[in-house]
Design a protein around this motif. Structure first.
Motif, PDB file in Angstrom:
ATOM      1  N   GLU A 175      63.378  10.848  64.730  1.00  0.00           N
ATOM      2  CA  GLU A 175      64.096  12.111  64.595  1.00  0.00           C
ATOM      3  C   GLU A 175      63.797  12.688  63.198  1.00  0.00           C
ATOM      4  O   GLU A 175      63.960  12.003  62.289  1.00  0.00           O
ATOM      5  N   MET A 176      63.515  14.135  63.116  1.00  0.00           N
ATOM      6  CA  MET A 176      63.626  14.711  61.854  1.00  0.00           C
ATOM      7  C   MET A 176      64.647  14.818  61.194  1.00  0.00           C
ATOM      8  O   MET A 176      64.704  14.476  59.889  1.00  0.00           O
ATOM      9  N   PHE A 177      65.901  14.829  61.700  1.00  0.00           N
ATOM     10  CA  PHE A 177      66.967  15.260  60.905  1.00  0.00           C
ATOM     11  C   PHE A 177      67.788  13.770  61.067  1.00  0.00           C
ATOM     12  O   PHE A 177      68.101  13.228  62.156  1.00  0.00           O
ATOM     13  N   SER A 178      68.484  13.623  59.870  1.00  0.00           N
ATOM     14  CA  SER A 178      69.175  12.389  59.965  1.00  0.00           C
ATOM     15  C   SER A 178      70.532  12.625  59.825  1.00  0.00           C
ATOM     16  O   SER A 178      70.898  13.753  59.682  1.00  0.00           O
ATOM     17  N   ASN A 203      68.305  26.082  59.363  1.00  0.00           N
ATOM     18  CA  ASN A 203      69.231  26.112  59.331  1.00  0.00           C
ATOM     19  C   ASN A 203      69.903  24.872  59.263  1.00  0.00           C
ATOM     20  O   ASN A 203      70.915  24.115  59.808  1.00  0.00           O
ATOM     21  N   LEU A 204      69.679  24.094  57.925  1.00  0.00           N
ATOM     22  CA  LEU A 204      70.115  22.809  57.700  1.00  0.00           C
ATOM     23  C   LEU A 204      71.594  23.068  57.088  1.00  0.00           C
ATOM     24  O   LEU A 204      71.857  24.011  56.635  1.00  0.00           O
ATOM     25  N   PRO A 205      72.266  21.767  56.879  1.00  0.00           N
ATOM     26  CA  PRO A 205      73.481  21.701  56.693  1.00  0.00           C
ATOM     27  C   PRO A 205      73.775  22.339  55.220  1.00  0.00           C
ATOM     28  O   PRO A 205      74.837  23.208  55.064  1.00  0.00           O
ATOM     29  N   ILE A 206      72.920  22.118  54.342  1.00  0.00           N
ATOM     30  CA  ILE A 206      73.161  22.928  52.971  1.00  0.00           C
ATOM     31  C   ILE A 206      72.955  24.617  53.026  1.00  0.00           C
ATOM     32  O   ILE A 206      73.357  25.038  52.150  1.00  0.00           O
ATOM     33  N   LYS A 234      67.851   9.559  48.141  1.00  0.00           N
ATOM     34  CA  LYS A 234      69.292  10.316  47.692  1.00  0.00           C
ATOM     35  C   LYS A 234      68.890  11.603  48.176  1.00  0.00           C
ATOM     36  O   LYS A 234      69.525  12.630  48.667  1.00  0.00           O
ATOM     37  N   LEU A 235      67.587  12.136  47.731  1.00  0.00           N
ATOM     38  CA  LEU A 235      66.967  13.564  47.858  1.00  0.00           C
ATOM     39  C   LEU A 235      67.063  13.630  49.411  1.00  0.00           C
ATOM     40  O   LEU A 235      67.469  14.758  49.914  1.00  0.00           O
ATOM     41  N   ALA A 236      66.397  12.782  50.055  1.00  0.00           N
ATOM     42  CA  ALA A 236      66.307  13.049  51.806  1.00  0.00           C
ATOM     43  C   ALA A 236      67.698  13.014  52.328  1.00  0.00           C
ATOM     44  O   ALA A 236      68.182  13.989  53.123  1.00  0.00           O
ATOM     45  N   LYS A 237      68.637  12.288  51.706  1.00  0.00           N
ATOM     46  CA  LYS A 237      69.911  12.276  52.636  1.00  0.00           C
ATOM     47  C   LYS A 237      70.600  13.524  52.098  1.00  0.00           C
ATOM     48  O   LYS A 237      71.297  14.216  52.942  1.00  0.00           O
ATOM     49  N   ALA A 238      70.565  14.274  50.999  1.00  0.00           N
ATOM     50  CA  ALA A 238      71.137  15.316  50.615  1.00  0.00           C
ATOM     51  C   ALA A 238      70.713  16.369  51.406  1.00  0.00           C
ATOM     52  O   ALA A 238      71.448  17.434  51.770  1.00  0.00           O
ATOM     53  N   ILE A 239      69.402  16.458  51.771  1.00  0.00           N
ATOM     54  CA  ILE A 239      68.872  17.586  52.637  1.00  0.00           C
ATOM     55  C   ILE A 239      68.925  17.493  54.040  1.00  0.00           C
ATOM     56  O   ILE A 239      68.598  18.506  54.862  1.00  0.00           O
ATOM     57  N   GLY A 240      69.195  16.125  54.485  1.00  0.00           N
ATOM     58  CA  GLY A 240      69.524  15.806  55.953  1.00  0.00           C
ATOM     59  C   GLY A 240      68.166  15.766  56.582  1.00  0.00           C
ATOM     60  O   GLY A 240      68.213  15.730  57.788  1.00  0.00           O
TER      61      GLY A 240
END
Length: 285
Positions: free
Chosen positions: A282-285, A77-80, A157-163
């Motif tokens: 933390e896993m989620f940024s 249930n990531l933001p994307i 950029k990839l990591a930030k995009a997926i959160g």
């Protein structure tokens, strides 16, 4: 009227699996014979994989003990996943969480990455050799091993995009496919209870999400075929295709089986980043 999957067909499947035949080829044959998705799944997929998104009432502590302690429900249930984005298109199928992100990289970013990749290639390898020398015939560039600020920028950029915190991931990698080269049907997750899992998942845990980006158009061939979904994505410069390799309880999702199809004209070059169940902080940024 549904065609009957009789004993003779079950024997045919069993014999071909025992001989080590490619599952994707067997599936294609069965589909052409007129069998349904459900019949093919029951014949080829392990029984506990038939419905990977079926809700399972598993206590949270048991999940933590069995599956690296990761919050797999949050990963599903990531933001994307839950927020609409004008450039992100969800693939409409309940069997998989898969998204297409147009123009994720600009033309300039793609060109710059292509220039770096061209001088740093080696033959691609597989985590476990299956006896087929032609199973994966591409070339690989270990981008994360190169000391280049642009690569670090794209990786972040990839990591930030997926959160997801970059600590819960592998460094980005590139693959080049020339005419005739391919990566036969495979999954990105490590098969549980195998030597592959013991060797590659002990430190960082299971692979969770795959984030793949096409760096250029391919004139003909080179598509990414999701075998059981019977859908192929064709290379488009700057476009990302990303998917969750697991279900909400951390079980591997066999419907992520995909085939890097042979290039027929030109070449295909992609970059890939795999996220993991273990990391620092933390896993989620």
């Amino acid at each position: 009227m549904t065609k009957v999957f009789d004993a003779a067909w079950h024997v045919w499947v069993a014999d071909n699996l025992a001989r080590g035949c490619d599952k994707s080829e067997l599936r294609d044959i069965l589909f052409k014979e007129g069998f349904s998705q459900e019949q093919v799944d029951k014949a080829i997929a392990p029984q506990h994989f038939l419905n990977p998104y079926k809700k399972k009432d598993i206590p949270k502590q048991e999940l933590a003990d069995r599956y690296d302690g990761a919050d797999y429900n949050a990963l599903a249930n990531l933001p994307i996943v839950v927020q609409e984005h004008p450039q992100i298109t969800p693939f409409k199928n309940d069997l998989i969480q898969l998204f297409v992100w147009d123009d994720f990289l600009s033309a300039q970013e793609c060109e710059k990455m292509l220039a770096i990749i061209g001088d740093n290639l080696r033959p691609s390898t597989v985590t476990q050799f299956n006896g087929d020398d032609a199973f994966r015939t591409s070339s690989t560039c270990d981008l994360s091993f190169l000391d280049d600020p642009f690569i670090k920028e794209i990786d972040e950029k990839l990591a930030k995009a997926i959160g997801i915190n970059p600590s819960f991931s592998e460094g980005i990698q590139a693959q080049r496919y020339q005419v005739g080269q391919e990566f036969k049907a495979h999954t990105d997750y490590f098969e549980p209870h195998t030597n592959e899992y013991l060797q590659f998942a002990q430190r960082q845990g299971q692979r969770t999400w795959t984030f793949m980006i096409y760096l250029q158009d391919t004139p003909k061939g080179g598509g990414t075929k999701f075998v059981d979904l019977r859908h192929t994505f064709y290379p488009k410069a700057g476009q990302a295709v990303l998917w969750n390799n697991l279900d909400e309880n951390g079980y591997p999702n066999p419907y992520t089986l995909h085939h890097g199809m042979p290039v027929e004209e030109g070449e295909k070059i992609i970059i890939t980043k795999w996220f993991r169940a273990k990391g620092q902080g933390e896993m989620f940024s």
